[in-house]
Design an enzyme around this catalytic site. Structure first.
Site, PDB file in Angstrom:
ATOM      1  N   GLU A 161      22.457  45.573 106.276  1.00  0.00           N
ATOM      2  CA  GLU A 161      23.632  45.203 107.059  1.00  0.00           C
ATOM      3  C   GLU A 161      24.723  46.250 106.860  1.00  0.00           C
ATOM      4  O   GLU A 161      24.901  46.748 105.751  1.00  0.00           O
ATOM      5  CB  GLU A 161      24.149  43.842 106.577  1.00  0.00           C
ATOM      6  CG  GLU A 161      25.428  43.374 107.269  1.00  0.00           C
ATOM      7  CD  GLU A 161      25.895  41.998 106.798  1.00  0.00           C
ATOM      8  OE1 GLU A 161      25.780  41.702 105.592  1.00  0.00           O
ATOM      9  OE2 GLU A 161      26.374  41.217 107.650  1.00  0.00           O
TER      10      GLU A 161
ATOM     11  N   HIS B 140      18.585  40.593 103.486  1.00  0.00           N
ATOM     12  CA  HIS B 140      19.193  41.918 103.657  1.00  0.00           C
ATOM     13  C   HIS B 140      20.005  42.333 102.453  1.00  0.00           C
ATOM     14  O   HIS B 140      20.514  41.506 101.716  1.00  0.00           O
ATOM     15  CB  HIS B 140      20.086  41.980 104.909  1.00  0.00           C
ATOM     16  CG  HIS B 140      21.319  41.104 104.859  1.00  0.00           C
ATOM     17  ND1 HIS B 140      21.335  39.819 105.325  1.00  0.00           N
ATOM     18  CD2 HIS B 140      22.573  41.337 104.405  1.00  0.00           C
ATOM     19  CE1 HIS B 140      22.546  39.300 105.172  1.00  0.00           C
ATOM     20  NE2 HIS B 140      23.326  40.197 104.598  1.00  0.00           N
TER      21      HIS B 140
ATOM     22  N   HIS C  82      26.647  43.310  98.930  1.00  0.00           N
ATOM     23  CA  HIS C  82      26.029  42.036  98.548  1.00  0.00           C
ATOM     24  C   HIS C  82      24.589  42.025  99.050  1.00  0.00           C
ATOM     25  O   HIS C  82      24.159  42.962  99.729  1.00  0.00           O
ATOM     26  CB  HIS C  82      26.796  40.850  99.158  1.00  0.00           C
ATOM     27  CG  HIS C  82      26.781  40.825 100.665  1.00  0.00           C
ATOM     28  ND1 HIS C  82      27.771  41.407 101.436  1.00  0.00           N
ATOM     29  CD2 HIS C  82      25.885  40.320 101.557  1.00  0.00           C
ATOM     30  CE1 HIS C  82      27.487  41.245 102.723  1.00  0.00           C
ATOM     31  NE2 HIS C  82      26.339  40.592 102.827  1.00  0.00           N
TER      32      HIS C  82
ATOM     33  N   HIS D  56      31.723  37.322  99.345  1.00  0.00           N
ATOM     34  CA  HIS D  56      30.486  37.007  98.636  1.00  0.00           C
ATOM     35  C   HIS D  56      29.980  38.256  97.921  1.00  0.00           C
ATOM     36  O   HIS D  56      30.191  39.377  98.367  1.00  0.00           O
ATOM     37  CB  HIS D  56      29.394  36.416  99.532  1.00  0.00           C
ATOM     38  CG  HIS D  56      29.017  37.224 100.747  1.00  0.00           C
ATOM     39  ND1 HIS D  56      29.841  38.119 101.356  1.00  0.00           N
ATOM     40  CD2 HIS D  56      27.874  37.247 101.478  1.00  0.00           C
ATOM     41  CE1 HIS D  56      29.232  38.651 102.404  1.00  0.00           C
ATOM     42  NE2 HIS D  56      28.029  38.145 102.492  1.00  0.00           N
TER      43      HIS D  56
ATOM     44  N   TYR E  47      23.162  43.818 111.776  1.00  0.00           N
ATOM     45  CA  TYR E  47      21.912  43.730 111.021  1.00  0.00           C
ATOM     46  C   TYR E  47      20.906  44.676 111.678  1.00  0.00           C
ATOM     47  O   TYR E  47      20.762  44.686 112.908  1.00  0.00           O
ATOM     48  CB  TYR E  47      21.302  42.331 111.099  1.00  0.00           C
ATOM     49  CG  TYR E  47      21.951  41.254 110.276  1.00  0.00           C
ATOM     50  CD1 TYR E  47      22.439  41.488 108.998  1.00  0.00           C
ATOM     51  CD2 TYR E  47      22.028  39.962 110.774  1.00  0.00           C
ATOM     52  CE1 TYR E  47      22.999  40.462 108.250  1.00  0.00           C
ATOM     53  CE2 TYR E  47      22.581  38.923 110.034  1.00  0.00           C
ATOM     54  CZ  TYR E  47      23.065  39.181 108.775  1.00  0.00           C
ATOM     55  OH  TYR E  47      23.599  38.167 108.042  1.00  0.00           O
TER      56      TYR E  47
ATOM     57  N   HIS F  97      30.513  37.382 111.951  1.00  0.00           N
ATOM     58  CA  HIS F  97      30.025  36.135 111.387  1.00  0.00           C
ATOM     59  C   HIS F  97      31.175  35.110 111.363  1.00  0.00           C
ATOM     60  O   HIS F  97      32.309  35.470 111.038  1.00  0.00           O
ATOM     61  CB  HIS F  97      29.619  36.316 109.916  1.00  0.00           C
ATOM     62  CG  HIS F  97      28.440  37.191 109.670  1.00  0.00           C
ATOM     63  ND1 HIS F  97      27.236  37.048 110.310  1.00  0.00           N
ATOM     64  CD2 HIS F  97      28.263  38.204 108.788  1.00  0.00           C
ATOM     65  CE1 HIS F  97      26.379  37.939 109.830  1.00  0.00           C
ATOM     66  NE2 HIS F  97      26.976  38.663 108.925  1.00  0.00           N
TER      67      HIS F  97
HETATM   68 FE   LIG Z   1      25.465  39.951 104.659  1.00  0.00          FE
END
Ligand SMILES: [Fe+2]
Ligand code: FES
Lengths: 309, 107
Positions: free
Chosen positions: A267, A216, A154, A201, A257, A248
């Protein structure tokens, strides 16, 4: 078939300040597979387990950042339908001819109100992942070269007009809103996480005054062990690390990151919950953004909000 | 041989070797002063103005360094390497946050 329309992130094209230094980084440290170079000087990469010819392309330029992010759609008819739907919605679209990118079919290109260039395409040559389709082994040697993520997962993009961007993705492109962070006053979204399938996502956006910024591009790892191994390889190679390894709160994904040699953040990511399109959106209030970003440390790292390329 | 870098209006001095960027020299000592971001010349947060001294540079994103910036030696500290003692001013977009304690709460 349940998964139609937009299938997945297909490619990102990112600008680098020094091509050969960046090739060494992406090939030997991140462990992507170099699959070609074109007449414009662009270098093409894929992750080892991806089957399409390329997913990450770099171009030397005098500024860092992202040129465009592209999604693979089911087929040519789907591509034509999205093109018509985007125009009907009021967005200008452009057709980029097949072959403009190596081994890639015709692309439909449009610019979001956040300033980001998006693309849709239906064809990219299947070069395979180095494992036969008959009696496949679970992995091949390429898995052990560098960090070696398994796919481009993503991107998180920063720019203005996130509410309008959300409408385009949900009303035209068939995405759904998985999670969001509210603005401090609670009246709008500061950041949104959108999925086109069952991944937590496929693309995310955060409200930011400057258009077209890259926060990112994310690469999927197979396990938390592999994320930790990625951190080891980053340190062995003195890669500039931003945040992590940590988890997260938003998405529940495990993460590091870090920055490429031109200051483009990337990432190494794994995990996350498994949403369905009928699930209700999960909401984070702004005062809990720290937990959303870094759940164990409960810390809204300043670089997360202010450092983009 | 390390050179001495002085940050004006912050009363910070540190040693920085010629093969070390102005930013990493500061960072290595655990000193704050210049904001640390990507360390690759891409994000622009580490912008400084070199007010005195000689140096060499590596490529910096022109999103953050205009021709006028170049002419006035307003550069990204992560891409500047000292070749003499240097003085600089911090002018990046995080400047207002600079030179405050590390545990300062976020806005
Ligand atoms: Fe991400
Ligand atoms: S830290 Fe990003 S440009 Fe220097």
């Amino acid at each position: 078939m349940a998964l139609t329309g937009v299938l997945r992130p297909g490619h990102a094209q990112v600008r680098v300040l020094n091509l050969e230094e960046s090739v060494r980084f992406y090939r030997d440290v991140l462990g992507l597979v170099e699959t070609g170079r074109d007449a414009q000087g662009r270098v093409y990469f894929k992750c080892w387990d991806e089957r399409d010819h390329n997913s990450y392309v770099i171009r030397e330029a005098d500024r860092a950042g992202i040129d465009f992010f592209g999604f693979r759609v089911l087929d040519k008819a789907t591509l034509d339908k999205f093109d018509a739907d985007l125009r009907a919605y009021g967005l200008a679209t452009e057709r980029i001819p097949a072959g403009e990118m190596l081994e890639t079919g015709e692309r439909v290109r449009f610019t979001l109100p956040s300033g980001h260039v998006m693309e849709l395409f239906a064809d990219k040559t299947k070069v395979g992942n180095g494992i036969p389709l008959v009696n496949p082994a679970p992995w091949c040697k390429a898995r052990d070269h560098g960090i070696a993520p398994i796919r481009l997962d993503h991107a998180l993009l920063y720019g203005p007009n996130v509410a309008e961007v959300q409408k385009i993705f949900t009303e035209v492109l068939g995405f759904y809103l998985v999670e969001r962070v509210l603005t401090p006053d609670g009246n709008a979204n500061a950041a949104i996480w959108l999925s086109c399938g069952q991944k937590v996502h496929d693309i995310a956006f955060a409200e930011y005054p400057e258009p077209g910024k890259l926060h990112h591009c994310s690469f999927l790892m197979e396990s938390w062990d592999q994320v930790l191994r990625a951190g080891d390889i980053m340190s062995m190679n003195q890669v500039a690390v931003d945040i992590g390894p940590t988890r997260h709160g938003v998405t529940r994904g495990c993460t590091i990151y870090a920055w490429d040699p031109s200051g483009n953040r990337f990432e190494t990511f794994m995990g996350g919950h498994l949403p369905y399109p009928d699930y209700e959106t999960m909401t984070w209030t702004f005062d809990n953004f720290g937990q959303g970003l870094d759940y164990p440390q409960r810390k809204l790292h300043e670089t997360f909000l202010s450092v983009v390329s | 041989m390390a050179h001495t870098v002085s940050i004006e209006d912050a009363d910070v001095r540190y040693a920085c070797a010629p093969q070390e960027s102005l930013l990493s020299g500061l960072h290595r000592l655990g000193l704050r002063g210049i904001p640390v971001g990507c360390r690759g010349g891409g994000c622009g947060v580490c912008k400084v103005e070199i007010t005195e001294g000689e140096f060499s540079t590596r490529t910096m994103s022109r999103d953050h360094v205009s021709d006028d910036d170049l002419a006035h030696r307003r550069l990204l500290a992560c891409r500047v390497y000292p070749s003499s003692d240097l003085s600089l001013k911090v002018i990046g977009k995080l400047q207002k946050k600079v030179c405050t304690p590390a545990d300062r709460p976020l806005p």
